[in-house]
Design a protein around this motif. Sequence first.
Motif, mmCIF file in Angstrom:
data_model
loop_
_atom_site.group_PDB
_atom_site.id
_atom_site.type_symbol
_atom_site.label_atom_id
_atom_site.label_comp_id
_atom_site.label_asym_id
_atom_site.label_seq_id
_atom_site.Cartn_x
_atom_site.Cartn_y
_atom_site.Cartn_z
ATOM 1 N N TRP A 105 -5.433 1.471 -7.494
ATOM 2 C CA TRP A 105 -5.218 0.210 -7.050
ATOM 3 C C TRP A 105 -5.457 -0.830 -7.821
ATOM 4 O O TRP A 105 -6.338 -0.822 -8.783
ATOM 5 C CB TRP A 105 -6.154 0.282 -5.901
ATOM 6 N N ILE A 141 0.815 -1.215 0.035
ATOM 7 C CA ILE A 141 -0.010 -0.047 0.192
ATOM 8 C C ILE A 141 0.945 1.197 -0.079
ATOM 9 O O ILE A 141 1.613 1.803 0.866
ATOM 10 C CB ILE A 141 -0.909 0.003 1.057
ATOM 11 N N TYR A 191 -1.210 -0.686 -4.063
ATOM 12 C CA TYR A 191 -1.815 0.688 -4.141
ATOM 13 C C TYR A 191 -0.459 1.642 -4.591
ATOM 14 O O TYR A 191 0.445 1.668 -4.398
ATOM 15 C CB TYR A 191 -2.387 1.268 -2.720
ATOM 16 N N ASN A 243 -5.539 7.496 -5.110
ATOM 17 C CA ASN A 243 -4.704 6.399 -5.709
ATOM 18 C C ASN A 243 -5.371 5.399 -6.516
ATOM 19 O O ASN A 243 -6.541 5.342 -6.706
ATOM 20 C CB ASN A 243 -4.583 5.526 -4.260
#
Length: 225
Positions: free
Chosen positions: A217, A112, A144, A215
């Motif tokens: 992802w 992440i 991410y 973001n």
Amino acid sequence: MAELESQADQYEQENVHEVYQHIAQHFSATRYKSWPIVESFLQEIPAGSIGIDVGCGNGKNLLVNRDIFIIGSDRSENLARIAHQHHPHAAVVADILHLPHRDAFFDFAICIAVVHHLSTPSRRVAAIAEILRTVKPGGTVLVYAWALEQKNSRRGWDKGDEQDIMVPWVRKSATEPNKSQTFNRYYHLFQEGELESDIQMAGGDVVRSGYEKDNWWAIATPKIK
């Protein structure tokens, strides 16, 4: 090629790793809740599964689902130490490009807001490939990365803007309120479709992908060889 890799490694050491060593405590204090897609992904993992959180930071995602076991790792020793306090048996110091795990061992992995700190396209692909290497066939990986398309955020970046940037982190003095220190961190801002492309080049198949909280992802599985 070796010289370029060495230069990139040194650049990241100075503009990413050393910065997080300095700001670890302050950074951790601002990171206390898992993002919705991350929480949903972890809650859907079957009980008894074992996975990794690569670039776990302060370990905020390690205990989202107490029916699974996650080994967290971070390049920053100071952040890994904080994560260790949250989950004493599941935090180690490790480099995303050289993970200390066996091939095809884990049921799942998360990464992440980490790969955007790698400073060249080849290193970003290599980082994702290294994560995929550790996951069993049929296992899942959630990645991410910060998006270029953030026109509705306070940052205001959007298509056409520079993708390789320095982002300041301002830390105020605990003893002198009028004083502060600024640390600049390197980021590569991913444009739409770039994360999926990197995953495919790294040897993964994208299951689904999307956009959340500025973001991009993607959830992927290792390609069957």
